[in-house]
Enzyme design. Structure first.
Site, mmCIF file in Angstrom:
data_model
loop_
_atom_site.group_PDB
_atom_site.id
_atom_site.type_symbol
_atom_site.label_atom_id
_atom_site.label_comp_id
_atom_site.label_asym_id
_atom_site.label_seq_id
_atom_site.Cartn_x
_atom_site.Cartn_y
_atom_site.Cartn_z
ATOM 1 N N ARG A 1 59.886 58.233 49.706
ATOM 2 C CA ARG A 1 60.861 58.162 48.620
ATOM 3 C C ARG A 1 60.950 56.722 48.128
ATOM 4 O O ARG A 1 60.985 55.780 48.919
ATOM 5 C CB ARG A 1 62.243 58.643 49.071
ATOM 6 C CG ARG A 1 62.366 60.149 49.240
ATOM 7 C CD ARG A 1 62.291 60.867 47.899
ATOM 8 N NE ARG A 1 62.452 62.315 48.014
ATOM 9 C CZ ARG A 1 61.452 63.167 48.132
ATOM 10 N NH1 ARG A 1 60.198 62.710 48.180
ATOM 11 N NH2 ARG A 1 61.680 64.468 48.200
ATOM 12 N N GLU B 1 62.002 57.656 38.556
ATOM 13 C CA GLU B 1 60.854 58.438 38.120
ATOM 14 C C GLU B 1 61.266 59.353 36.977
ATOM 15 O O GLU B 1 62.291 60.046 37.089
ATOM 16 C CB GLU B 1 60.310 59.263 39.293
ATOM 17 C CG GLU B 1 59.837 58.405 40.450
ATOM 18 C CD GLU B 1 59.432 59.213 41.681
ATOM 19 O OE1 GLU B 1 58.926 58.590 42.628
ATOM 20 O OE2 GLU B 1 59.651 60.448 41.695
ATOM 21 N N HIS C 1 53.674 60.009 41.708
ATOM 22 C CA HIS C 1 54.245 61.046 42.576
ATOM 23 C C HIS C 1 53.331 62.272 42.581
ATOM 24 O O HIS C 1 53.773 63.412 42.369
ATOM 25 C CB HIS C 1 55.655 61.429 42.116
ATOM 26 C CG HIS C 1 56.509 61.955 43.230
ATOM 27 N ND1 HIS C 1 57.808 61.587 43.421
ATOM 28 C CD2 HIS C 1 56.246 62.839 44.234
ATOM 29 C CE1 HIS C 1 58.314 62.197 44.460
ATOM 30 N NE2 HIS C 1 57.369 62.972 44.986
#
Length: 315
Positions: free
Chosen positions: A234, A263, A282
């Site tokens: 994370r 994000e 990601h």
């Protein structure tokens, strides 16, 4: 029942079908539901299926019919778990669906860092080999992974998968984790010992209030000089300005991150122009086979909940 899927566009590029969810009720699939839209949509929703959208008390208090939240993810820090627990809302995550994919990407970073594959590919395609008088020009320094020490922070399914691959490369392994389960092969150490002795530090722990920005200026100063840092967990675990500074100063030889604090990335992200960093959007979890496994787990979670035998329960 009304079922809301909040972030369908993240889950498929047309290669996956949501048809299986219709057997549980009326599935409303949104490409990328905003927080404000969720406030209105959740009022008459029975089952909410989400990924990263914020599901806080402000939203949940409007959800008079909601009894179940399922995540298309392992992490669930975007959901107010305490509110759900107090108000009888069951929350289930997708467990270890992405273990193999994330471990694979972790070693993709490591292999690229030590073998400089992308750099050599660019060197050749930019004419470097054509211009070289040597059959084997040493344009970039490389190194072997064998004998290097990898420090794994977090030892759930992904951390253990990373350790298994590391053993195949004859690497030394150090592990720091909250929950120590002795298996006679794992070398558990303190965080400080891991940072001081690891050539590679890779993070595989959940984000909590207690470990937010645990990788900060003070932490990076404890790293072994020239270490390589990886974060596929994370973004909130890392102080991005401190990581950028550690790269600029040469304290770290490199870094690779698949997650950042905000994000999608903002234009002023400190990591965007930092040296010696690989950034992916990601994407470690996106192989089609991984997403197929994810859909299967989420569907099974719903079925088990409706049968009165919920699994993968986090609240």
């Amino acid at each position: 029942m009304k079922i809301v899927i909040t972030e369908g566009a993240v889950l498929t590029v047309g290669d996956m079908s949501f048809e299986g969810f219709d057997k549980f009720g009326d599935a409303h699939i949104f490409n990328n539901l905003s927080y404000n839209e969720l406030e209105n949509e959740i009022v008459d929703t029975d089952i909410l299926l989400c990924n990263k959208i914020r599901v806080d008390e402000n939203v949940l208090k409007r959800a008079k019919k909601l009894k179940y939240i399922g995540t298309f993810a392992t992490g669930y820090n975007n959901i107010d778990i305490e509110y759900c627990r107090k108000n009888g809302i069951t929350v289930c995550n997708a467990g270890s669906y992405s273990t193999s994919a994330v471990a694979q990407q972790t070693f993709g970073y490591i292999l690229n860092h030590f073998s400089r594959i992308a750099d050599y590919d660019n060197f050749v395609k930019n004419g470097g080999w054509i211009k070289s008088p040597l059959f084997s020009p040493i344009a970039f320094p490389t190194d072997e992974m064998m004998g290097k020490t990898i420090g794994i922070i977090g030892y759930g399914s992904i951390g253990k998968a990373v350790a298994k691959i590391a053993r195949a490369f004859d690497m030394n392994i150090l592990v720091h984790t909250r929950t120590v389960r002795d298996d006679c092969i794992t070398n558990y150490v303190s965080l400080d010992e891991l940072l001081a002795n690891s050539d590679i530090v890779t993070v595989h722990c959940p984000l909590t209030e207690q470990n937010t920005k645990m990788f900060n200026k003070e932490t990076f100063n404890k790293f072994k000089d020239g270490a390589f840092f990886i974060n596929t967990a994370r973004g909130g675990l890392v102080d991005e300005s401190a990581l950028a500074d550690a790269l600029k100063s040469g304290k770290l030889a490199g870094a690779a991150v698949d997650v950042i604090e905000y994000e999608p990335m903002k234009p002023d992200c400190p990591l965007l122009n930092a040296p010696n960093i690989t950034i992916t959007p990601h994407s470690a979890w996106v192989p089609k086979s991984t997403r197929e496994r994810l859909f299967s787990i989420v569907l099974n979670n719903i079925g088990q909940f409706l049968n009165g035998t919920p699994v993968n329960v986090v609240s």
